[in-house]
Design a protein around this motif. Structure first.
Motif, short mmCIF file in Angstrom:
data_model
loop_
_atom_site.label_atom_id
_atom_site.label_comp_id
_atom_site.label_asym_id
_atom_site.label_seq_id
_atom_site.Cartn_x
_atom_site.Cartn_y
_atom_site.Cartn_z
N ILE B 142 0.84 -1.20 0.00
CA ILE B 142 0.00 0.00 0.00
C ILE B 142 0.88 1.24 0.00
O ILE B 142 0.68 2.17 -0.78
N PHE B 143 1.90 1.22 0.87
CA PHE B 143 2.81 2.36 0.95
C PHE B 143 3.45 2.65 -0.41
O PHE B 143 3.54 3.80 -0.85
N SER B 144 3.86 1.60 -1.11
CA SER B 144 4.59 1.85 -2.34
C SER B 144 3.65 2.31 -3.46
O SER B 144 4.07 3.05 -4.35
N TYR B 145 2.38 1.90 -3.41
CA TYR B 145 1.45 2.45 -4.40
C TYR B 145 1.23 3.94 -4.15
O TYR B 145 1.18 4.74 -5.08
N LEU B 146 1.13 4.28 -2.84
CA LEU B 146 1.04 5.70 -2.49
C LEU B 146 2.24 6.45 -3.04
O LEU B 146 2.12 7.53 -3.60
N GLY B 147 3.40 5.83 -2.86
CA GLY B 147 4.64 6.45 -3.31
C GLY B 147 4.62 6.73 -4.79
O GLY B 147 5.08 7.77 -5.26
N LEU B 148 4.03 5.81 -5.55
CA LEU B 148 4.00 5.99 -6.99
C LEU B 148 2.99 7.06 -7.39
O LEU B 148 3.13 7.70 -8.44
N ALA B 149 1.97 7.25 -6.56
CA ALA B 149 0.90 8.15 -6.94
C ALA B 149 1.22 9.62 -6.64
O ALA B 149 0.69 10.52 -7.27
N LEU B 150 2.09 9.86 -5.68
CA LEU B 150 2.33 11.24 -5.22
C LEU B 150 3.47 11.87 -6.02
O LEU B 150 4.58 11.39 -6.00
N PRO B 151 3.20 12.98 -6.75
CA PRO B 151 4.28 13.62 -7.50
C PRO B 151 5.32 14.19 -6.54
O PRO B 151 4.96 14.67 -5.47
N ASN B 152 6.59 14.15 -6.92
CA ASN B 152 7.59 14.47 -5.91
C ASN B 152 7.74 15.96 -5.61
O ASN B 152 8.19 16.31 -4.55
N PHE B 153 7.32 16.83 -6.54
CA PHE B 153 7.41 18.25 -6.16
C PHE B 153 6.38 18.57 -5.08
O PHE B 153 6.61 19.40 -4.21
N LEU B 154 5.25 17.84 -5.14
CA LEU B 154 4.23 18.00 -4.11
C LEU B 154 4.77 17.50 -2.77
O LEU B 154 4.62 18.15 -1.74
N LEU B 155 5.41 16.34 -2.84
CA LEU B 155 6.03 15.78 -1.64
C LEU B 155 7.04 16.78 -1.08
O LEU B 155 7.12 16.99 0.13
N ALA B 156 7.82 17.40 -1.98
CA ALA B 156 8.83 18.35 -1.55
C ALA B 156 8.19 19.51 -0.80
O ALA B 156 8.66 19.93 0.26
N LEU B 157 7.09 20.02 -1.34
CA LEU B 157 6.39 21.14 -0.69
C LEU B 157 5.87 20.73 0.69
O LEU B 157 6.04 21.46 1.67
N ILE B 158 5.27 19.54 0.74
CA ILE B 158 4.72 19.07 2.01
C ILE B 158 5.83 18.91 3.04
O ILE B 158 5.74 19.39 4.17
N LEU B 159 6.90 18.26 2.62
CA LEU B 159 8.02 18.03 3.55
C LEU B 159 8.62 19.35 4.01
O LEU B 159 8.93 19.53 5.18
N LEU B 160 8.76 20.27 3.05
CA LEU B 160 9.35 21.57 3.37
C LEU B 160 8.53 22.26 4.44
O LEU B 160 9.05 22.82 5.40
N TYR B 161 7.22 22.17 4.29
CA TYR B 161 6.31 22.79 5.24
C TYR B 161 6.51 22.21 6.64
O TYR B 161 6.72 22.93 7.62
N PHE B 162 6.50 20.88 6.72
CA PHE B 162 6.60 20.24 8.04
C PHE B 162 7.98 20.42 8.65
O PHE B 162 8.11 20.64 9.85
N VAL B 163 9.00 20.32 7.80
CA VAL B 163 10.36 20.46 8.33
C VAL B 163 10.55 21.86 8.90
O VAL B 163 11.12 22.04 9.98
N ASN B 164 10.01 22.86 8.21
CA ASN B 164 10.11 24.22 8.71
C ASN B 164 9.33 24.38 10.01
O ASN B 164 9.75 25.08 10.92
N LEU B 165 8.18 23.72 10.05
CA LEU B 165 7.33 23.79 11.23
C LEU B 165 8.03 23.18 12.44
O LEU B 165 8.03 23.73 13.53
N TRP B 166 8.64 22.03 12.21
CA TRP B 166 9.23 21.29 13.33
C TRP B 166 10.62 21.79 13.70
O TRP B 166 10.95 21.93 14.86
N ALA B 207 11.20 6.32 -6.94
CA ALA B 207 12.06 5.20 -7.33
C ALA B 207 12.03 4.11 -6.26
O ALA B 207 11.99 2.92 -6.58
N VAL B 208 12.01 4.52 -5.00
CA VAL B 208 11.93 3.54 -3.92
C VAL B 208 10.66 2.72 -4.07
O VAL B 208 10.67 1.49 -4.05
N ALA B 209 9.54 3.43 -4.25
CA ALA B 209 8.25 2.75 -4.37
C ALA B 209 8.29 1.75 -5.53
O ALA B 209 7.85 0.61 -5.42
N TYR B 210 8.86 2.20 -6.65
CA TYR B 210 8.90 1.36 -7.84
C TYR B 210 9.83 0.16 -7.64
O TYR B 210 9.48 -0.98 -7.95
#
Ligand SMILES: Nc1ncnc2c1ncn2[C@@H]1O[C@H](COP(=O)(O)OP(=O)(O)O)[C@@H](O)[C@H]1O
Ligand SMILES: [Mg+2]
Lengths: 333, 331
Positions: B142-166, B207-210
């Motif tokens: 399930i995790f790896s299908y999620l991984g394939l579905a999420l575009p990585n620039f979106l992931l980058a934005l999400i991570l950037l947000y949380f990393v800045n928050l934390w 790539a990990v998901a794949y």
């Protein structure tokens, strides 16, 4: 050295639980060869895999089964109590019981040399260094009739011919010094001329090393060449068991009789062979009663299709599972 | 193995020559050349009228008036013999100076991403295959299908947000403020590693998901091979058995797609770089093209393609080492 009792094997499948081997029993004496003969799908391979706890993950050995093995030091253990992992079973695998498979190409890993796989097996079971292990490997290759073993030991399996590979496989299985060798149709995949050579080799090795051996085949003709005792398997049960001479000359079960009739022989060369009529039923829906009754020419209606026959003694060490003999014995009693 | 290596090496060199010609051609494709652009920049608005002869003179100064074949030979000769990638016109200095650090940063991101991809995907894929149909296996799928579905620039934005928050830190970019211009030191390298994991993680994600899926599938196949049962029947301990027999062949598809992964990382890097504020070659390449600064563009293209070709070569060697049957096939 090996005594198997009440062995049943089941598999969890998508269609539910199937039990392709039901309540079999057999014995191997030290220095003797037991032949197991039966059509393909009769459960020969899984029966012998069970002896080494090598069934796939969905396979279950019945809990009442006893697989009593007496090892080289004389200690007897029930392999069914050992489990699939751990030191005890690993010691038996390879070191006590060696195994040879039908497909010599597929039983080697293609990415390691023959020597690499032999040295690994030798060092797992014998307390020797790398150099000595290699020397033993070369000696073993020589023993199974591979020419130029010093060079062959460093070859990959794909660099050898089919017959040579099976010889190498035999060397690999024997290199760890097992007391019992299980050979699962070792000659089936080979050319006819090479079959005879490999058979000859195995018979000689078994004698020289005074090993016990289980030799599996679907060809009763091969059995008479190699086995001291024979167990005839049909659809997951052993229908007849006894010394090879007795079983071949006085077959007690209609199935064995049918197999012998189907054998080509010199004096019947011009007669037509008489194969057993009908097809082997699927192990997924075994017939009730005697599994052979659907193809048996001597079937007793109302009995064979209803009840499972018990094991009956028909001679010294000669047993059969058939109602015909029950009737005879009752009549003569 | 030596013969195989030599064969592949020759193949790689031939490929590089062809690639360098293509790169040079691509540099030539845009209409006009830097002489036009230079003249326009220098004299526009100054009121000085420039003639065709003036531009011709500039062209001559930059060596742009020679025939194309000759310019190619000059260009590639200087690169191979002197490591000189030519002039960066717009910066009025050497290409090597302009590209300099950015090459190493791009390489750091590339290898960081590759390393992270394989370190995560290989053990997990193998584990999922061995524990097939278990709770962990389904979870990973399930995790790896999620991984394939999420575009990585979106992931980058999400991570950037949380990393800045934390962490509140300036985690974007490749260095902390003030560090990027500091001379190289242990502290600076450590600072780079602290910043590198985020872009590496984002780029490794899909790539990990794949690769988890790929390895799980090939490992499952390998586990069912008779040779594995045969090795088990010889008493080989389970962990050693899994690594030596099925796992070695199960990573084949991963190894054979290293070049493909490199390619993908290079194509995804510019977008991720924009989101995370990284300095890498992609942006420079784009600007160089807009400025017709052909030697800068050429050097970058050449380096990126060279890395891809080199990684393909390494992948070939690794494959042959993992599976000796491959060498036999090549002879
Ligand atoms: N992994 C498995 N899952 C389910 N059923 C199996 C499996 N392996 C074997 N069987 C069943 O056991 C039967 C006997 O198999 P096998 O021992 O290989 O026969 P033989 O060696 O006599 O040709 C097969 O026909 C099949 O129905
Ligand atoms: Mg079989």
């Amino acid at each position: 050295m090996l005594k198997v009792e009440n062995l049943s094997i089941s598999f969890r499948t998508d269609e539910g639980l199937i039990t392709p081997v039901q309540d079999i029993a057999f014995e191997v004496q030290p220095g003797r060869t037991l032949g197991i003969v039966g059509e393909s799908g009769s459960g020969k391979s899984i029966s012998t895999k069970a002896l080494m706890q090598l069934l796939p993950g969905n396979g279950i050995i019945s809990s009442e089964a006893k697989i009593l093995y007496t090892d080289k030091s004389g200690k007897t253990r029930d392999i069914n109590r050992l489990g699939k992992k751990g030191r005890a079973i690993r010691h038996i695998r390879g070191g006590e019981i060696g195994m040879i498979f039908q497909e010599p190409m597929a039983s080697f890993s293609p990415v390691y040399t023959i020597g690499n796989q032999m040295v690994e097996a030798i060092r797992l079971h014998r307390n020797v260094g790398r150099k000595d292990a290699r020397r033993i490997a070369v000696e073993m290759l020589d023993k199974v009739g591979i020419s130029n073993p010093e060079a062959r030991v460093d070859q990959y399996p794909h660099e050898m011919s089919g017959g040579m590979r099976q010889r190498a496989m035999i060397a690999l299985a024997l290199s760890a010094g097992p007391a019992l060798l299980i050979a699962d149709e070792p000659t089936t995949a080979l050319d006819v001329t090479i079959q005879a050579q490999v058979l000859e080799l195995m018979r000689n090795l078994q004698r020289d090393l005074s090993m016990g051996m289980i030799f599996i085949t679907h060809d009763l003709g091969v059995i008479s060449h190699i086995a001291d005792d024979v167990a005839v398997m049909y659809l997951g049960t052993i229908v007849e068991r006894g010394p090879t001479d007795k079983v071949i000359h006085e077959p007690a079960h209609p199935y064995t009789q049918g197999l012998i009739k189907a054998l080509p022989s010199v004096d019947r060369l011009h007669d037509r062979l008489t194969p057993i009529p009908g097809d082997i039923p699927s192990p997924n829906d075994r017939p009730t009663g005697c599994p052979f009754h659907t193809r048996c020419t001597k079937v007793i209606a109302g009995l064979c299709d209803q009840h499972q026959p018990q094991i009956l003694q028909v001679g010294e060490d000669h047993t059969v599972r058939c109602f015909l003999h029950e009737k005879q014995q009752r009549a003569s009693a | 193995m030596l013969r195989f290596t030599l064969e592949r090496l020759v193949g790689m060199i031939v490929t590089m020559v062809l690639v360098s010609m293509m790169v040079f051609l691509i540099m030539e494709i845009p209409p006009g050349d830097y002489a036009d652009r230079y003249a326009f920049r220098k004299y526009s608005g100054t009121g000085i009228a420039i003639t065709e002869a003036d531009i011709e003179a500039i062209r001559h100064d930059f060596g742009l008036d020679k025939p194309m074949a000759l310019r190619y030979v000059d260009w590639i000769g200087n690169i191979v013999l002197h490591g000189d990638f030519g002039q960066a016109f717009a910066f009025e200095t050497d290409v090597t100076k302009v590209i300099g650090d950015k090459v190493w940063l791009t390489m750091a991101i590339l290898f960081g991403t590759l390393l992270l991809t394989y370190l995560i995907a290989i053990p997990i894929g193998i584990y999922a295959a061995v524990r097939r149909a278990s709770f962990a296996d389904y979870g990973l799928t399930i995790f790896s299908y999620l991984g394939l579905a999420l575009p990585n620039f979106l992931l980058a934005l999400i991570l950037l947000y949380f990393v800045n928050l934390w962490f509140g830190a300036d985690i974007g970019g490749l260095f902390s403020t003030g560090m990027s211009d500091a001379p190289w030191s242990f502290a600076k390298a450590w600072d780079l590693i602290k910043h590198l994991w985020l872009p590496a993680f984002v780029l490794a994600w899909s790539a990990v998901a794949y690769q988890i899926q790929t390895i799980r599938a090939t490992m499952s196949d390998e586990l069912n091979k008779l040779s594995v049962t045969a090795a088990r029947a010889r008493g080989v301990p389970e962990t050693k058995l899994l690594i030596k027999y099925p796992a070695r062949l199960a990573i084949n598809p991963v190894v054979s797609t290293i070049g493909f992964d490199v390619n993908r990382i290079f194509s995804e890097l510019p977008i991720v770089a924009v989101v995370l504020g990284l300095t890498e070659l992609g942006e420079l390449l784009l600007n160089a093209y807009l400025d017709l600064d052909m030697y800068v563009a050429g050097a970058i293209l050449l380096m990126l393609t060279f890395v891809i070709v080199l990684m393909n070569f390494i992948s070939d060697l690794l494959l042959a080492w993992l599976d000796p049957r491959i060498k036999l096939g090549s002879n």
